[in-house]
Motif scaffolding. Structure first.
Motif, mmCIF file in Angstrom:
data_model
loop_
_atom_site.group_PDB
_atom_site.id
_atom_site.type_symbol
_atom_site.label_atom_id
_atom_site.label_comp_id
_atom_site.label_asym_id
_atom_site.label_seq_id
_atom_site.Cartn_x
_atom_site.Cartn_y
_atom_site.Cartn_z
ATOM 1 N N GLY A 122 1.551 -8.273 -0.307
ATOM 2 C CA GLY A 122 1.099 -6.885 -0.411
ATOM 3 C C GLY A 122 -0.358 -6.756 -0.008
ATOM 4 O O GLY A 122 -0.749 -5.802 0.674
ATOM 5 N N THR A 164 -3.380 -5.867 -5.383
ATOM 6 C CA THR A 164 -3.020 -4.680 -4.603
ATOM 7 C C THR A 164 -3.420 -3.368 -5.253
ATOM 8 O O THR A 164 -3.530 -2.355 -4.577
ATOM 9 C CB THR A 164 -1.501 -4.637 -4.349
ATOM 10 N N THR A 219 4.317 -2.809 -2.968
ATOM 11 C CA THR A 219 4.512 -4.232 -3.259
ATOM 12 C C THR A 219 5.556 -4.422 -4.357
ATOM 13 O O THR A 219 6.488 -5.227 -4.221
ATOM 14 C CB THR A 219 3.184 -4.868 -3.689
ATOM 15 N N PRO A 251 2.019 -9.210 -8.744
ATOM 16 C CA PRO A 251 2.059 -8.377 -7.532
ATOM 17 C C PRO A 251 1.000 -7.288 -7.516
ATOM 18 O O PRO A 251 0.602 -6.823 -6.437
ATOM 19 C CB PRO A 251 3.459 -7.745 -7.578
ATOM 20 N N TYR A 292 4.558 -12.155 -3.588
ATOM 21 C CA TYR A 292 4.606 -10.721 -3.275
ATOM 22 C C TYR A 292 3.204 -10.119 -3.321
ATOM 23 O O TYR A 292 2.845 -9.272 -2.500
ATOM 24 C CB TYR A 292 5.496 -9.971 -4.266
#
Ligand SMILES: Nc1ncnc2c1ncn2[C@@H]1O[C@H](COP(=O)(O)OP(=O)(O)OP(=O)(O)O)[C@@H](O)[C@H]1O
Ligand SMILES: [Mg+2]
Lengths: 248, 282
Positions: free
Chosen positions: B120, B212, B140, B208, B116
């Motif tokens: 993202g 990001t 995300t 995640p 993920y």
């Protein structure tokens, strides 16, 4: 006056031919009782009248059902169901208070005014002969009522929508004799203002309160006549057999 | 072992033992973190920015960052998740297309969280040019918790007995009215369970947010959704492995705060759920 005019109605569920070429009329302000053994198509017939059958994905039909001279398949189904109410076999209170159960239909129509709702709830409960038993506890969960009371609650809930026709599918099958007697009394009084269609597995009940009676067998309408006639001099021997308890 | 009474006692004993075995690790984790972390907790630790290369000071920016990310993720995932759950359980016919969607959801739930993170990075950070930001991180995390919310909501919706719907339709309700006035109110507690699980997951994951949004060291609060933030799980990772000589109690203190935030959010949801449950009877 004819409420429902059913012509050559055939219904299939997948490969099962549940109703075969049914033609009959339902008169205003009568109690039409429908009798017949298990799987003879009584429920299917009833659920045709308020278009609940078509929720089944394998449902298929032929023929015409007219309500007040209008083809029901061309009507808005929500509108039809407001005019043709239904009481199910087992009591089906919604997980709400007594008040909110009855007010459910009126609220759907957009009535929000509390005074107006209260009035509608009271009128409906009185017509279903339940008001005196519950008037002090409208706020409690409808599940706290007895089975018979719940079933009359369901009638009141239908009445609050102000239908013209009320369909009953074996409404007393889960009730004791006293509750059943009360239900029958209620239905007889409702006849003055409404048209009732009553499916029952209790032949005696049909004899007690039906104006006319239809006998279904294996998806066919065997015969339909004045209740008295059906129970004294039926024209088909299968009707006679069924009434005398020879099968079913 | 012929005596059924004895058999039952033995079975009962082992079942009890198995249940106990679940409680033990949970209890130990909580006890250890509290014992080692509690000494670090004070007002300054909760409200100050990190100082001295994160060896001193507090974790306030990371707390705020985590709260923003969790709220962002849920406000993205809840409406979409709930709507697709409603579609799948109330509207979709059982056909190839709907089965494909259901399969996709199951698979989405099984994707490792670092994937993920990469996704993202590629989609939100680079392609949409949101940069490393609260927006990218929330989206995300939101996608990560979508399957949890969809699955829980679907189960909740489907647990409302079918005959209630029939009653509602028979009273003249449209499909949407039935969902709105009958099905959703009775499914709320199950939907809340999904939110609880989603919140916990979003608050706790590091991978995640790694690419990001999460900032290594950013001793200030974000000013817009396009800013980077610190976040508790990543901060915990940093002070545990990347910065030498951080006092143990700071690490456990951070873990304790993270745990408390998740538990607190769960508590709120559980209380709401309990309130709804009391009304439900069938
Ligand atoms: N959804 C369905 N799918 C397949 N077959 C169905 C479905 N609904 C009804 N049927 C079939 O249609 C026939 C008529 O069923 P129906 O429920 O109308 O009978 P009934 O007279 O009401 O019986 P009972 O007295 O047991 O209530 C039966 O053979 C039944 O199996
Ligand atoms: Mg039936």
């Amino acid at each position: 006056m004819v409420k429902f005019d059913i012509k050559n109605l055939n219904i299939w569920f997948g490969g099962v031919h549940a109703l075969k070429n049914i033609t009959l009329q339902i008169q205003a302000n009568e109690i039409l009782t429908i009798i017949g053994p298990a799987n003879s198509g009584k429920t299917t017939f009833l659920r045709m009248l308020n278009r609940l059958n078509e929720l089944q994905s394998n449902f298929r039909m032929q023929g015409v059902v007219e309500f007040n001279k209008q083809d029901i398949m061309k009507m808005d189904k929500e509108k039809l169901r407001c005019q043709v109410g239904m009481v199910f076999a087992l009591p089906t209170p919604l997980p709400l208070s007594i008040f909110d159960n009855i007010a459910y239909g009126p609220r759907l129509k957009g009535i929000r005014n509390m005074a107006k709702l209260k009035e509608k709830v009271e009128v409906a409960l009185k017509r279903a002969y339940l008001w005196d038993e519950v008037k002090d506890r409208l706020g409690i969960s409808a599940f706290n009522l007895s089975g018979g009371q719940q079933q009359r609650l369901c009638i009141a809930r239908v009445l609050a929508v102000e239908p013209e026709v009320i369909l009953f599918d074996e409404p007393c099958s889960g009730l004791d004799p006293i509750s059943t007697a009360k239900m029958e009394e209620t239905m007889l009084k409702l006849k003055e203002n409404y048209t009732l269609v009553l499916v029952t597995n209790n032949v005696k009940q049909a004899a007690r309160i039906g104006d006319r009676t239809a006998f279904f067998l294996n998806g066919e309408l065997i015969e339909m006549d004045k209740t008295e006639k059906i129970f004294t001099t039926p024209s088909d021997t299968r009707t006679d057999d069924y009434i005398r308890g020879k099968f079913g | 072992m012929k005596n059924p009474k004895i058999t039952e006692k033995v079975a009962f004993f082992f079942l009890f033992l198995a249940t106990l075995l679940i409680v033990v690790p949970v209890g130990l984790i909580v006890i250890i973190i509290i014992r080692k972390g509690l000494p670090a907790i004070n007002w300054k630790f909760l409200t100050d920015i990190p100082r001295e290369g994160m060896r001193q000071g507090g974790i306030f920016p990371a707390i705020v960052g985590t709260l923003y990310l969790v709220l962002g993720a849920i406000s993205f995932a809840l409406p979409i998740g709930l709507m697709s759950a409603i579609y799948l359980s109330e509207y979709a016919k059982d056909n190839f297309f709907s089965r494909l969607i259901k399969l996709a959801i199951v698979n989405l739930a099984g994707v490792p969280s670092v994937v993920y993170g990469l996704f993202g990075l590629a989609l939100f950070v680079v392609f949409f040019k949101f940069g490393a930001s609260i927006l990218s991180g929330s989206l995300t995390l939101g996608i990560m918790i979508l399957p949890i919310i969809i699955t829980a909501s679907r189960e909740a919706l489907e647990s409302v007995p079918y005959h209630f719907r029939e009653v509602s339709w028979s009273l003249g309700a449209s499909k949407w009215q039935t969902i709105r006035y009958l099905v959703l109110p009775n499914a709320i507690s199950g939907i809340l369970t999904g939110i609880i699980l989603g919140l916990g997951r979003a608050a706790g994951e590091t991978a995640p947010i790694l690419f990001t949004v999460a900032a290594f060291y950013l001793p200030q609060l974000p000013k817009s959704i396009f800013d980077q933030v610190m976040a508790l799980p990543y901060h915990l990772y940093v002070i545990s492995t990347q910065v030498p000589n951080v006092e143990e109690k700071l690490r456990y203190g951070t873990a304790l705060v993270l745990l408390m935030i998740v538990l607190f959010m769960n508590l709120v949801a559980i209380i709401i759920r309990y309130k709804f449950r009391k009304k439900k009877k069938w």
